[in-house]
Design a protein around this motif. Structure first.
Motif, PDB file in Angstrom:
ATOM      1  N   ASP A 257       0.809  -1.222   0.000  1.00 18.03           N
ATOM      2  CA  ASP A 257       0.000   0.000   0.000  1.00 18.03           C
ATOM      3  C   ASP A 257       0.838   1.267   0.000  1.00 18.03           C
ATOM      4  N   THR A 258       2.118   1.144   0.315  1.00 20.79           N
ATOM      5  CA  THR A 258       2.996   2.304   0.449  1.00 20.79           C
ATOM      6  C   THR A 258       3.131   3.132  -0.826  1.00 20.79           C
ATOM      7  N   PRO A 259       3.019   2.550  -2.045  1.00 24.70           N
ATOM      8  CA  PRO A 259       3.108   3.400  -3.242  1.00 24.70           C
ATOM      9  C   PRO A 259       2.137   4.577  -3.271  1.00 24.70           C
ATOM     10  N   SER A 260       1.016   4.473  -2.556  1.00 25.29           N
ATOM     11  CA  SER A 260       0.095   5.611  -2.508  1.00 25.29           C
ATOM     12  C   SER A 260       0.745   6.807  -1.823  1.00 25.29           C
ATOM     13  N   LEU A 261       1.564   6.556  -0.805  1.00 19.64           N
ATOM     14  CA  LEU A 261       2.321   7.627  -0.142  1.00 19.64           C
ATOM     15  C   LEU A 261       3.468   8.096  -1.022  1.00 19.64           C
ATOM     16  N   LEU A 262       4.174   7.135  -1.598  1.00 19.60           N
ATOM     17  CA  LEU A 262       5.351   7.457  -2.407  1.00 19.60           C
ATOM     18  C   LEU A 262       4.988   8.347  -3.586  1.00 19.60           C
ATOM     19  N   TYR A 263       3.793   8.154  -4.131  1.00 27.28           N
ATOM     20  CA  TYR A 263       3.345   8.968  -5.265  1.00 27.28           C
ATOM     21  C   TYR A 263       3.363  10.450  -4.921  1.00 27.28           C
ATOM     22  N   LEU A 264       3.040  10.775  -3.682  1.00 28.52           N
ATOM     23  CA  LEU A 264       2.977  12.170  -3.246  1.00 28.52           C
ATOM     24  C   LEU A 264       4.313  12.693  -2.748  1.00 28.52           C
ATOM     25  N   MET A 265       5.295  11.803  -2.586  1.00 27.82           N
ATOM     26  CA  MET A 265       6.572  12.197  -2.007  1.00 27.82           C
ATOM     27  C   MET A 265       7.599  12.638  -3.048  1.00 27.82           C
ATOM     28  N   LYS A 266       7.506  12.087  -4.254  1.00 34.32           N
ATOM     29  CA  LYS A 266       8.416  12.514  -5.306  1.00 34.32           C
ATOM     30  C   LYS A 266       7.714  12.434  -6.652  1.00 34.32           C
ATOM     31  N   GLY A 267       7.677  13.548  -7.358  1.00 39.68           N
ATOM     32  CA  GLY A 267       6.968  13.647  -8.617  1.00 39.68           C
ATOM     33  C   GLY A 267       5.820  14.627  -8.494  1.00 39.68           C
ATOM     34  N   ASP A 268       5.334  15.114  -9.623  1.00 34.89           N
ATOM     35  CA  ASP A 268       4.220  16.061  -9.643  1.00 34.89           C
ATOM     36  C   ASP A 268       2.922  15.280  -9.527  1.00 34.89           C
ATOM     37  N   PRO A 269       2.222  15.367  -8.408  1.00 34.98           N
ATOM     38  CA  PRO A 269       1.019  14.543  -8.229  1.00 34.98           C
ATOM     39  C   PRO A 269      -0.105  14.865  -9.211  1.00 34.98           C
ATOM     40  N   GLU A 270      -0.082  16.047  -9.808  1.00 35.97           N
ATOM     41  CA  GLU A 270      -1.125  16.406 -10.769  1.00 35.97           C
ATOM     42  C   GLU A 270      -0.836  15.859 -12.169  1.00 35.97           C
ATOM     43  N   ARG A 271       0.304  15.189 -12.340  1.00 40.99           N
ATOM     44  CA  ARG A 271       0.674  14.644 -13.648  1.00 40.99           C
ATOM     45  C   ARG A 271       0.983  13.156 -13.508  1.00 40.99           C
ATOM     46  N   PRO A 272      -0.047  12.321 -13.489  1.00 44.32           N
ATOM     47  CA  PRO A 272       0.172  10.883 -13.297  1.00 44.32           C
ATOM     48  C   PRO A 272       1.030  10.232 -14.378  1.00 44.32           C
ATOM     49  N   SER A 273       1.062  10.825 -15.580  1.00 48.02           N
ATOM     50  CA  SER A 273       1.828  10.224 -16.677  1.00 48.02           C
ATOM     51  C   SER A 273       3.321  10.490 -16.556  1.00 48.02           C
ATOM     52  N   SER A 274       3.738  11.316 -15.587  1.00 44.09           N
ATOM     53  CA  SER A 274       5.162  11.560 -15.359  1.00 44.09           C
ATOM     54  C   SER A 274       5.678  10.607 -14.284  1.00 44.09           C
ATOM     55  N   ASP A 275       6.986  10.614 -14.071  1.00 41.67           N
ATOM     56  CA  ASP A 275       7.589   9.670 -13.131  1.00 41.67           C
ATOM     57  C   ASP A 275       7.342  10.078 -11.683  1.00 41.67           C
ATOM     58  N   HIS A 276       7.043   9.081 -10.865  1.00 42.31           N
ATOM     59  CA  HIS A 276       6.854   9.255  -9.427  1.00 42.31           C
ATOM     60  C   HIS A 276       7.458   8.056  -8.719  1.00 42.31           C
ATOM     61  N   TRP A 277       7.767   8.241  -7.455  1.00 46.41           N
ATOM     62  CA  TRP A 277       8.164   7.080  -6.657  1.00 46.41           C
ATOM     63  C   TRP A 277       7.013   6.084  -6.555  1.00 46.41           C
ATOM     64  N   GLY A 278       5.794   6.545  -6.666  1.00 47.26           N
ATOM     65  CA  GLY A 278       4.626   5.674  -6.549  1.00 47.26           C
ATOM     66  C   GLY A 278       4.074   5.209  -7.871  1.00 47.26           C
ATOM     67  N   GLY A 279       4.870   5.302  -8.954  1.00 49.13           N
ATOM     68  CA  GLY A 279       4.454   4.763 -10.241  1.00 49.13           C
ATOM     69  C   GLY A 279       4.080   5.822 -11.263  1.00 49.13           C
ATOM     70  N   ARG A 280       3.957   5.363 -12.479  1.00 54.69           N
ATOM     71  CA  ARG A 280       3.534   6.204 -13.608  1.00 54.69           C
ATOM     72  C   ARG A 280       2.295   5.573 -14.219  1.00 54.69           C
ATOM     73  N   PHE A 281       1.316   6.399 -14.608  1.00 56.02           N
ATOM     74  CA  PHE A 281       0.012   5.888 -15.017  1.00 56.02           C
ATOM     75  C   PHE A 281      -0.466   6.555 -16.299  1.00 56.02           C
ATOM     76  N   GLU A 282      -1.406   5.917 -16.978  1.00 55.65           N
ATOM     77  CA  GLU A 282      -1.968   6.466 -18.207  1.00 55.65           C
ATOM     78  C   GLU A 282      -3.473   6.641 -18.062  1.00 55.65           C
ATOM     79  N   VAL A 283      -4.033   7.468 -18.934  1.00 52.80           N
ATOM     80  CA  VAL A 283      -5.467   7.759 -18.876  1.00 52.80           C
ATOM     81  C   VAL A 283      -6.272   6.501 -19.173  1.00 52.80           C
ATOM     82  N   MET A 284      -7.334   6.335 -18.442  1.00 58.92           N
ATOM     83  CA  MET A 284      -8.254   5.203 -18.617  1.00 58.92           C
ATOM     84  C   MET A 284      -9.610   5.757 -19.053  1.00 58.92           C
ATOM     85  N   ASN A 285     -10.087   5.347 -20.215  1.00 57.70           N
ATOM     86  CA  ASN A 285     -11.336   5.893 -20.767  1.00 57.70           C
ATOM     87  C   ASN A 285     -12.552   5.028 -20.474  1.00 57.70           C
ATOM     88  N   TYR A 286     -12.344   3.828 -19.952  1.00 57.88           N
ATOM     89  CA  TYR A 286     -13.445   2.915 -19.673  1.00 57.88           C
ATOM     90  C   TYR A 286     -12.950   1.874 -18.692  1.00 57.88           C
TER      91      TYR A 286
END
Length: 450
Positions: A257-286
């Motif tokens: 569950d820790t990646p949810s914290l890590l996402y906010l610790m390093k990387g721009d949280p408003e840009r999920p498609s950029s690199d973060h300690w808690g992962g990188r994500f893409e838009v989901m349309n469905y």
């Protein structure tokens, strides 16, 4: 001796630079509320809670909600973890001040943390997706409605029952929250709440992490100091929390569950498609959903993590809608099925991993159809185009996510694992590559406790 002093200075300076770099892209402390099934059947929530408490100065923590969809989890377990933190807090405060002065805030008091612990829903929601307000869901609403320009980040370490209830009770909060959900296996324990949210709030700002988080779960055969060797190297004799950590998986770091914290610790949280300690994500349309009306076979394939809904016709009976009256047995587990009214019976399930699964539907209702079959779970998610059912007993009924903006453009703020299969789990490489840096950063805080 002079050379040794210079070497130690260099190590400390390098460590501080790493920790400062972690905060370089975070301009203000995020507001967070954690919904956790801690104390249930998986002790990795206890591990993640220790991690959160050791970094509590980096966040404005507004809520700690116990939301066990299964098992015996309760808010008492959160209180117990805070009591461990209370004993270590003086050392953490001193270490933080010595390393950063006053630039990184301070650690919240145990009294404050205790005051924001709330009991949420116990067990899974019924077919409709919500089941009555709880202390936890009401606290989510209260926090989300506070006058603050910052969004409230809801970090979900279990199922979505209390989030769904809060949205049902206060739809206005949908514009004020950001959700980072550790899904995957948690989705199958809360299919009805998930279904309610995607159907009624498709334009939420939502990260659905079904597999990426696995990039943080190291191999049990890894004997390095950042996996199996982490506890004896850094945690043992490092305060009360360090010594307590060995009680979960023998000290082997899981912390899914820790990646949810890590996402906010390093990387721009408003840009999920950029690199973060808690992962990188893409838009989901469905989100893929399949309606099943009859027997399936192994040639019938659905995506991993998709929503499966058995919708069966049976005898019309005098029974209130949403009543449990039959069960689905699959993968050695039983799932409650509900009467939807007018002779329709419904049960939902979300497969957590690629597999070929047998299933059976059982009921004591006279005249209920005998139903059993087999289906295959594919690897890719969500990948609708790769799975086109030819069996008339399974119908694709996918739920669109997003909305049309004022200029008529379609947009989605729902994100999920990137289409990368270079490792065993989709998208997990976006975390695994920085895992050692994350663990190095954490090890410095354990030095404060020694």
């Amino acid at each position: 001796m002079k050379c040794l002093s210079l070497l130690l200075f260099a190590v400390v300076l390098s460590a501080c630079m790493r920790m400062e770099a972690r905060d370089a892209t975070v301009t203000e402390r995020p507001r967070i509320l954690v919904s956790t099934d801690i104390g249930g059947t998986d002790p990795d929530d206890n591990q993640s809670m220790i991690h959160l408490l050791m970094y509590a100065n980096e966040f404005d923590i507004e809520g700690l909600v116990s939301s066990p969809s299964f098992g015996e989890g309760s808010k008492e377990e959160i209180f117990r973890m805070i009591s461990l933190y209370e004993q270590d807090r003086p050392s953490l405060v001193k270490g933080l001040r010595n390393s950063f002065g006053d630039s990184h805030g301070t650690y919240p008091s145990p009294e404050y943390l205790t005051s924001i612990v709330k009991q949420g829903h116990k067990g899974s929601a019924p077919l409709c997706g919500y089941d009555g307000s709880t202390e936890g869901s009401e606290w989510i609403v209260k926090c989300a409605r506070r006058a603050d320009q910052r969004p409230l980040w809801i970090l979900v370490w279990g199922a979505l029952e209390d989030v769904a209830q809060a949205l049902h009770d206060a739809p206005d909060i949908s514009e004020k929250i950001r959700i980072y959900w550790i899904g995957g296996p948690n989705k199958k324990w809360g299919c009805n709440a998930y279904n309610y949210i995607v159907e009624n709030f498709p334009s939420l700002w939502f990260i659905e992490n079904n597999a990426t988080y696995r990039g943080f779960i190291g191999s049990t055969s890894d004997t390095s100091i950042y996996q199996k060797g982490f506890w004896p190297t850094f945690m043992e004799h490092a305060g009360v929390m360090g010594n307590d950590f060995v009680n979960y998986y023998g000290g082997i770091v899981k912390m899914g569950d820790t990646p949810s914290l890590l996402y906010l610790m390093k990387g721009d949280p408003e840009r999920p498609s950029s690199d973060h300690w808690g992962g990188r994500f893409e838009v989901m349309n469905y989100t893929p959903r399949y309606i099943i009306t009859g027997p399936l076979s192994a040639s019938d394939t659905v995506p991993c993590y998709s929503l499966l809904e058995w919708r069966l016709n049976g005898p019309q009976i005098e029974l209130a809608p949403d009543s449990v009256c039959f069960s689905l047995t699959i993968d050695r587990q039983n799932w409650p099925g509900y009467y939807a009214g007018d002779g329709i019976y419904v049960v939902r399930y979300a497969p957590k991993a690629p597999a070929t699964l047998d299933y059976t539907v059982n009921s004591n209702i006279v005249g209920f159809p005998i139903h059993e079959g087999t289906f295959t779970v594919g690897k890719k998610w969500p990948a609708i185009g790769d799975y086109s059912p030819g069996n008339p007993n399974i119908v694709a009924n996918h739920i669109p996510l997003g909305k049309v903006d004022e200029d008529g453009r379609y947009m989605s703020t729902w994100f999920t694992d990137i289409q990368d299969y270079s490792s065993a789990w989709q998208g997990s490489s976006t975390i695994s590559g920085c895992r050692n840096d994350i663990m190095k950063d954490w090890s410095l805080r354990f030095q404060w406790l020694k």
